[in-house]
Design a protein around this motif. Structure first.
Motif, PDB file in Angstrom:
ATOM      1  N   ILE A  60       0.682  -1.639   0.158  1.00 38.38           N
ATOM      2  CA  ILE A  60       0.148  -0.085   0.013  1.00 38.38           C
ATOM      3  C   ILE A  60       0.850   0.945   0.152  1.00 38.38           C
ATOM      4  O   ILE A  60       1.650   1.013   0.515  1.00 38.38           O
ATOM      5  CB  ILE A  60      -0.866   0.174   0.862  1.00 38.38           C
ATOM      6  CG1 ILE A  60      -1.755  -1.093   1.495  1.00 38.38           C
ATOM      7  CG2 ILE A  60      -2.074   1.176   1.552  1.00 38.38           C
ATOM      8  CD1 ILE A  60      -2.303  -1.307   2.825  1.00 38.38           C
ATOM      9  N   ASP A  61       0.611   1.989  -1.064  1.00 39.94           N
ATOM     10  CA  ASP A  61       1.937   3.832  -0.959  1.00 39.94           C
ATOM     11  C   ASP A  61       0.753   4.611  -0.309  1.00 39.94           C
ATOM     12  O   ASP A  61      -0.777   4.959  -1.643  1.00 39.94           O
ATOM     13  CB  ASP A  61       1.910   3.514  -2.407  1.00 39.94           C
ATOM     14  CG  ASP A  61       2.715   4.917  -2.336  1.00 39.94           C
ATOM     15  OD1 ASP A  61       2.216   5.900  -2.091  1.00 39.94           O
ATOM     16  OD2 ASP A  61       3.995   4.909  -3.565  1.00 39.94           O
ATOM     17  N   THR A  62       0.203   5.068   0.486  1.00 44.07           N
ATOM     18  CA  THR A  62      -0.775   5.957   1.598  1.00 44.07           C
ATOM     19  C   THR A  62      -0.598   7.466   0.331  1.00 44.07           C
ATOM     20  O   THR A  62      -1.565   7.831  -0.157  1.00 44.07           O
ATOM     21  CB  THR A  62      -0.223   6.861   2.469  1.00 44.07           C
ATOM     22  OG1 THR A  62       1.366   6.631   2.591  1.00 44.07           O
ATOM     23  CG2 THR A  62      -0.418   5.182   3.694  1.00 44.07           C
ATOM     24  N   VAL A  63       0.372   7.181  -0.508  1.00 46.45           N
ATOM     25  CA  VAL A  63       0.157   8.594  -1.371  1.00 46.45           C
ATOM     26  C   VAL A  63      -0.565   8.129  -2.216  1.00 46.45           C
ATOM     27  O   VAL A  63      -1.562   9.477  -2.852  1.00 46.45           O
ATOM     28  CB  VAL A  63       1.959   9.501  -1.776  1.00 46.45           C
ATOM     29  CG1 VAL A  63       1.946  10.261  -2.640  1.00 46.45           C
ATOM     30  CG2 VAL A  63       2.307   9.628  -0.743  1.00 46.45           C
ATOM     31  N   MET A  72      -2.614   6.600  -2.923  1.00 49.38           N
ATOM     32  CA  MET A  72      -3.979   5.345  -2.337  1.00 49.38           C
ATOM     33  C   MET A  72      -4.992   6.748  -2.216  1.00 49.38           C
ATOM     34  O   MET A  72      -4.639   7.232  -0.995  1.00 49.38           O
ATOM     35  CB  MET A  72      -4.264   5.057  -0.711  1.00 49.38           C
ATOM     36  CG  MET A  72      -5.783   3.876  -0.582  1.00 49.38           C
ATOM     37  SD  MET A  72      -5.838   2.774  -1.718  1.00 49.38           S
ATOM     38  CE  MET A  72      -4.731   1.770  -1.350  1.00 49.38           C
ATOM     39  N   ASN A  73      -5.497   7.831  -3.249  1.00 54.66           N
ATOM     40  CA  ASN A  73      -5.784   8.814  -3.492  1.00 54.66           C
ATOM     41  C   ASN A  73      -7.538   9.245  -3.636  1.00 54.66           C
ATOM     42  O   ASN A  73      -8.243   7.949  -3.903  1.00 54.66           O
ATOM     43  CB  ASN A  73      -4.992  10.297  -3.628  1.00 54.66           C
ATOM     44  CG  ASN A  73      -4.971   9.600  -5.739  1.00 54.66           C
ATOM     45  OD1 ASN A  73      -5.880   8.622  -6.015  1.00 54.66           O
ATOM     46  ND2 ASN A  73      -3.471   9.747  -5.764  1.00 54.66           N
ATOM     47  N   GLU A 117      -8.918   9.700  -6.168  1.00 56.83           N
ATOM     48  CA  GLU A 117      -9.137   9.670  -7.610  1.00 56.83           C
ATOM     49  C   GLU A 117      -9.354   7.377  -7.423  1.00 56.83           C
ATOM     50  O   GLU A 117      -8.828   6.520  -8.728  1.00 56.83           O
ATOM     51  CB  GLU A 117      -8.058   9.451  -8.699  1.00 56.83           C
ATOM     52  CG  GLU A 117      -8.283  10.904  -9.261  1.00 56.83           C
ATOM     53  CD  GLU A 117      -7.029  11.576  -9.772  1.00 56.83           C
ATOM     54  OE1 GLU A 117      -6.554  10.345 -10.127  1.00 56.83           O
ATOM     55  OE2 GLU A 117      -6.192  12.235 -10.368  1.00 56.83           O
ATOM     56  N   LYS A 118      -8.433   7.449  -5.997  1.00 48.60           N
ATOM     57  CA  LYS A 118      -8.691   5.830  -5.927  1.00 48.60           C
ATOM     58  C   LYS A 118      -9.828   5.029  -5.144  1.00 48.60           C
ATOM     59  O   LYS A 118     -11.035   5.990  -3.939  1.00 48.60           O
ATOM     60  CB  LYS A 118      -7.521   5.012  -5.807  1.00 48.60           C
ATOM     61  CG  LYS A 118      -6.338   5.379  -5.972  1.00 48.60           C
ATOM     62  CD  LYS A 118      -5.966   4.682  -7.081  1.00 48.60           C
ATOM     63  CE  LYS A 118      -4.881   4.838  -8.012  1.00 48.60           C
ATOM     64  NZ  LYS A 118      -4.748   6.707  -7.325  1.00 48.60           N
ATOM     65  N   ILE A 119     -10.709   3.345  -5.427  1.00 48.13           N
ATOM     66  CA  ILE A 119     -11.954   3.273  -4.470  1.00 48.13           C
ATOM     67  C   ILE A 119     -11.225   2.028  -4.059  1.00 48.13           C
ATOM     68  O   ILE A 119     -10.380   1.026  -4.608  1.00 48.13           O
ATOM     69  CB  ILE A 119     -12.602   2.402  -5.173  1.00 48.13           C
ATOM     70  CG1 ILE A 119     -13.813   3.906  -5.347  1.00 48.13           C
ATOM     71  CG2 ILE A 119     -13.646   1.884  -4.240  1.00 48.13           C
ATOM     72  CD1 ILE A 119     -14.967   3.770  -6.420  1.00 48.13           C
ATOM     73  N   ALA A 120     -11.148   1.807  -2.516  1.00 47.58           N
ATOM     74  CA  ALA A 120     -10.118   0.977  -2.100  1.00 47.58           C
ATOM     75  C   ALA A 120     -11.143  -0.029  -1.309  1.00 47.58           C
ATOM     76  O   ALA A 120     -12.112   0.187  -0.653  1.00 47.58           O
ATOM     77  CB  ALA A 120      -8.994   1.359  -1.204  1.00 47.58           C
ATOM     78  N   VAL A 121     -10.449  -1.380  -1.891  1.00 47.58           N
ATOM     79  CA  VAL A 121     -11.598  -2.136  -1.244  1.00 47.58           C
ATOM     80  C   VAL A 121     -10.677  -3.340  -0.595  1.00 47.58           C
ATOM     81  O   VAL A 121      -9.957  -4.119  -1.020  1.00 47.58           O
ATOM     82  CB  VAL A 121     -12.391  -3.449  -2.337  1.00 47.58           C
ATOM     83  CG1 VAL A 121     -13.158  -4.517  -1.564  1.00 47.58           C
ATOM     84  CG2 VAL A 121     -13.132  -2.493  -2.823  1.00 47.58           C
ATOM     85  N   VAL A 122     -10.626  -3.680   1.031  1.00 42.45           N
ATOM     86  CA  VAL A 122      -9.737  -4.317   1.778  1.00 42.45           C
ATOM     87  C   VAL A 122      -9.783  -6.212   2.267  1.00 42.45           C
ATOM     88  O   VAL A 122     -11.046  -6.055   2.308  1.00 42.45           O
ATOM     89  CB  VAL A 122      -9.565  -3.455   2.810  1.00 42.45           C
ATOM     90  CG1 VAL A 122      -8.674  -4.336   3.762  1.00 42.45           C
ATOM     91  CG2 VAL A 122      -9.088  -2.382   2.587  1.00 42.45           C
ATOM     92  N   SER A 167      -5.214   2.715   3.929  1.00 45.28           N
ATOM     93  CA  SER A 167      -5.908   2.474   2.529  1.00 45.28           C
ATOM     94  C   SER A 167      -6.014   2.942   2.742  1.00 45.28           C
ATOM     95  O   SER A 167      -7.458   3.813   1.986  1.00 45.28           O
ATOM     96  CB  SER A 167      -6.723   1.486   2.582  1.00 45.28           C
ATOM     97  OG  SER A 167      -5.597   0.177   2.909  1.00 45.28           O
ATOM     98  N   SER A 168      -6.564   4.073   3.907  1.00 44.89           N
ATOM     99  CA  SER A 168      -8.024   5.142   4.447  1.00 44.89           C
ATOM    100  C   SER A 168      -7.676   6.709   3.996  1.00 44.89           C
ATOM    101  O   SER A 168      -8.758   7.487   3.398  1.00 44.89           O
ATOM    102  CB  SER A 168      -8.131   5.773   5.374  1.00 44.89           C
ATOM    103  OG  SER A 168      -6.935   6.037   6.538  1.00 44.89           O
ATOM    104  N   ASN A 169      -6.665   6.654   2.419  1.00 43.93           N
ATOM    105  CA  ASN A 169      -6.491   8.241   1.916  1.00 43.93           C
ATOM    106  C   ASN A 169      -7.427   7.589   0.716  1.00 43.93           C
ATOM    107  O   ASN A 169      -7.516   8.317   0.067  1.00 43.93           O
ATOM    108  CB  ASN A 169      -4.841   8.543   1.655  1.00 43.93           C
ATOM    109  CG  ASN A 169      -4.432   8.866   2.828  1.00 43.93           C
ATOM    110  OD1 ASN A 169      -4.756   9.294   3.660  1.00 43.93           O
ATOM    111  ND2 ASN A 169      -3.174   8.733   2.798  1.00 43.93           N
ATOM    112  N   ALA A 170      -8.026   6.816   0.623  1.00 45.22           N
ATOM    113  CA  ALA A 170      -8.679   6.320  -0.444  1.00 45.22           C
ATOM    114  C   ALA A 170      -9.774   7.251  -1.368  1.00 45.22           C
ATOM    115  O   ALA A 170     -10.437   7.502   0.178  1.00 45.22           O
ATOM    116  CB  ALA A 170      -8.953   5.039  -0.906  1.00 45.22           C
TER     117      ALA A 170
END
Length: 253
Positions: free
Chosen positions: A12-15, A17-18, A20-25, A112-115
């Motif tokens: 995971i790159d917190t930068v 993961m912005n 413009e991204k949707i994260a599914v963990v 992943s919370s920057n998504a």
């Protein structure tokens, strides 16, 4: 529309993961399955934390009778916490705020919370999450995060990712989705073993450890695909259930 899959939380790159991204963990064994189970057993909300110290600090914000602590560190139940297994806590969480600390899954969620949006998925609710995102996505890239285990790849998370991707492509339209190699590999692996969810989980390293300690009931429960119509999303550092989607399978009681 693009889907990329990370094979462990350390990728995971917190930068990147912005917004413009949707994260599914995914942490199929066990954190994201535990979270889905908590809502299945009518928890009010789930707060994912990084460690036991943060969990105890967070618990101070609530009356003692309104909060439940669940957690493990390196596979060992944290002292004073419930073991993160559905069979252990299922009678304890109704109407409560659950504070959850795990070695891998809750860390993956926090990292992943920057998504733009972050969803929690497991085999239990993966179908509902995939349908919800497919019906509400615009041009965002989806990042599927396999939590893994202490910087190692986990078979069960890869299988869960493939399940989600296969369901999403089916719903959204194959011609509209671009899969990176990691996402295509996950999808092909899932499709080749689509009917073998219990065997996949049972044969995984974590699954074998659960069997060694006679947690077969929990392993069987979390191997069920699409039985919980739960859309679980992170809002202000807490996980809530925002909607229930109709799914093909009967809800497990």
């Amino acid at each position: 529309m693009k889907i990329h899959t990370l094979l462990k939380k350390e990728e995971i790159d917190t930068v990147q993961m912005n917004e413009e991204k949707i994260a599914v963990v995914f942490d199929v064994l066990m954190a994201t399955s535990v979270i889905a189970s908590c809502f299945h057993y009518d928890a009010k909300q789930v707060i994912p934390v990084l460690d036991a110290t943060e969990a105890l600090q967070e618990a101070k914000k609530y009356p003692p009778d309104e909060v439940v602590l669940i957690g493990e560190h390196n596979g060992i139940t944290i002292e004073g916490f419930f073991d993160p297994l559905p069979s252990v806590f299922k009678k304890q969480v109704s109407g409560k705020t659950v504070i959850l600390s795990t070695t891998n899954g809750t860390v993956a969620i926090r990292n992943s919370s920057n998504a733009k949006k972050l969803y929690v998925a497991s085999l239990l609710n993966g179908e509902a999450v995939s349908k919800h995102i497919a019906r509400n996505i615009h041009q965002e890239t989806i990042i599927v995060v396999c939590s893994g285990s202490s910087n190692t790849f986990c078979l069960e998370d890869f299988y869960g990712a493939g399940y989600f991707i296969a369901q999403f492509v089916k719903e959204f339209g194959e011609e509209k989705v671009e899969l990176t190699d990691s996402s295509l590999a996950a999808k092909l692996f899932y499709e080749n073993r689509a009917e073998d969810s219990y065997e996949i989980l049972r044969q995984s390293r974590v699954g074998m450890n659960l069997q060694k300690y006679h947690y077969d009931e929990d392993l069987l429960f979390v191997s069920q695909k699409g039985v919980l119509p739960l859309i679980l999303i992170l809002e202000e550092k807490r996980l809530i259930s925002i909607k229930k989607e109709k799914v093909a399978n009967k809800r497990e009681e």
